[in-house]
Write an enzyme that holds these catalytic residues in place. Structure first.
Site, PDB file in Angstrom:
ATOM      1  N   CYS A 185       0.811  -1.227   0.000  1.00 42.29           N
ATOM      2  CA  CYS A 185       0.000   0.000   0.000  1.00 42.29           C
ATOM      3  C   CYS A 185       0.840   1.272   0.000  1.00 42.29           C
ATOM      4  CB  CYS A 185      -0.977  -0.025   1.167  1.00 42.29           C
ATOM      5  SG  CYS A 185      -0.230   0.078   2.815  1.00 42.29           S
ATOM      6  N   HIS A 229      -2.679   1.241   6.904  1.00 41.25           N
ATOM      7  CA  HIS A 229      -3.030   1.151   5.485  1.00 41.25           C
ATOM      8  C   HIS A 229      -3.188   2.548   4.909  1.00 41.25           C
ATOM      9  CE1 HIS A 229      -4.316  -0.921   1.898  1.00 41.25           C
ATOM     10  NE2 HIS A 229      -5.401  -0.168   1.822  1.00 41.25           N
ATOM     11  N   HIS A 245      -5.726   1.917  -4.278  1.00 39.02           N
ATOM     12  CA  HIS A 245      -4.855   1.352  -3.251  1.00 39.02           C
ATOM     13  C   HIS A 245      -4.448  -0.073  -3.606  1.00 39.02           C
ATOM     14  CE1 HIS A 245      -7.994  -1.039  -0.705  1.00 39.02           C
ATOM     15  NE2 HIS A 245      -8.424  -0.908  -1.937  1.00 39.02           N
TER      16      HIS A 245
END
Length: 359
Positions: A273, A321, A333
């Site tokens: 990520c 994240h 993402h």
């Protein structure tokens, strides 16, 4: 936004996010709230909806733990690169300092040999023995110059030796940090593999129909969260336009869609990520921290209502994240192992906050 073109756009985004999630699941490591079970029309499978929901929650936890460990691994990797570079620079300084010290010692040796050739008499004694006044005055000047040169030489040698000792001390400290970082990196890597292996083992126990139903549960949870987020009217307030660098970052991230998630990866074939977001902004000419946690710590925070395309949305309480806001309520993402870089609803995961790289 509730009416007119804006209202239609919001509805369209909701549909697009739903279709995107259903076509290519992109939810990250945990859902923000309870998830409805499959509809009564779904084909029955051996595990009950409740049991399958427990499986989903367990998978969320395992992949979330893997994400946290991945951030720790990436942070250790980044520190190791900096420490290695510092050690190299210190080594160069030590080599340069040693050469300088050798030259200073040669000069000191030459001065000692010159004094020996004059019989070992100090400059003052040689001047007193001179019968020539002019020679005496010239010699006095040279004597003062010689004294200053000798004093300067000794001072320079002492400082160089002090510098060398400090360089060696600093290098030793960096080596210790590098070794500690290596251990931390190895521990994080071990945990990542353990968590992912446990998740894969859990998934492999499921039959094909169970996996399909599990995917539907994940999709429904993501869609429910995104719908709830949009229902707050948040997009009525979000109207920021991307900066030139932001446009470049979004374009880069968009071009990576479909590439697999791989922990620790920064492209060009796979990403995790923060690897995706950091590389996107590096491509835009604005380097940012490597990990989602450092991006949260170091970059400027902005209100969700003020976000614009290119901004980074940080998710979960531990900032484990990150995704890039692409506009119209969507985020690009790299979700987790087994998934690819994708478009998802910006509110499909619990938002910690928004940061702006080019503030």
């Amino acid at each position: 936004m509730g009416t007119g073109k804006r209202g239609l756009l919001t509805a369209a985004v909701t549909v697009v996010c739903a279709v995107t999630v259903l076509a290519a699941p992109g939810t990250a490591f945990a859902s923000p709230g309870p998830t409805p079970t499959a509809s009564p029309s779904a084909a029955p499978t051996p595990p009950t909806g409740k049991d399958l929901e427990k499986v989903r929650e367990k998978l969320d936890k395992l992949y979330h733990n893997a994400a946290v460990a991945t951030d720790a691994y990436n942070a250790a990797e980044e520190k190791a690169e900096k420490q290695s570079a510092e050690i190299v620079e210190l080594a160069k300084k030590i080599v340069k300092g040693q050469k300088k010290l050798d030259k200073l010692k040669d000069r000191a040796g030459a001065a000692a040999r010159a004094q020996y050739r004059t019989g070992g008499l100090p400059d003052e004694a040689q001047l007193m023995l001179s019968d020539d006044p002019e020679q005496f005055l010239d010699g006095a000047g040279r004597m003062l110059q010689g004294q200053r040169a000798t004093k300067g030489l000794i001072t320079e040698m002492t400082q160089t030796q002090t510098d060398l000792k400090q360089y060696a001390k600093d290098a030793s400290a960096q080596w210790k940090k590098l070794e500690a970082g290596r251990k931390a990196k190895a521990a994080a890597k071990k945990k990542i593999k353990q968590q992912i292996a446990a998740a894969e083992k859990l998934e492999n126990r499921l039959e094909k129909k169970e996996k399909e139903r599990l995917a539907r549960l994940e999709q429904q949870a993501a869609l429910k969260a995104q719908t709830a987020w949009l229902d707050t009217g948040i997009l009525d307030e979000v109207s920021g336009k991307a900066s030139e660098q932001g446009k470049k970052a979004v374009e880069f991230a968009t071009n990576q869609m479909g590439k697999p998630y791989e922990w620790g990866a920064e492209g060009p074939d796979a990403y995790d990520c923060s690897g995706l977001t950091s590389q996107a902004w590096a491509h835009a000419g604005h380097p940012i921290p490597r990990t989602s946690q450092e991006q949260w710590k170091q970059l400027r925070h902005v209100d969700v209502k003020d976000m614009r395309p290119g901004d980074l949305i940080i998710y979960f309480d531990d900032a484990s994240h990150v995704g890039m806001y692409a506009g119209d309520g969507a985020v690009i993402h790299a979700p987790r192992p087994g998934r690819t870089v994708t478009l998802a609803g910006a509110g499909s995961m619990p938002i910690l906050g928004v940061v702006r790289p080019d503030a």
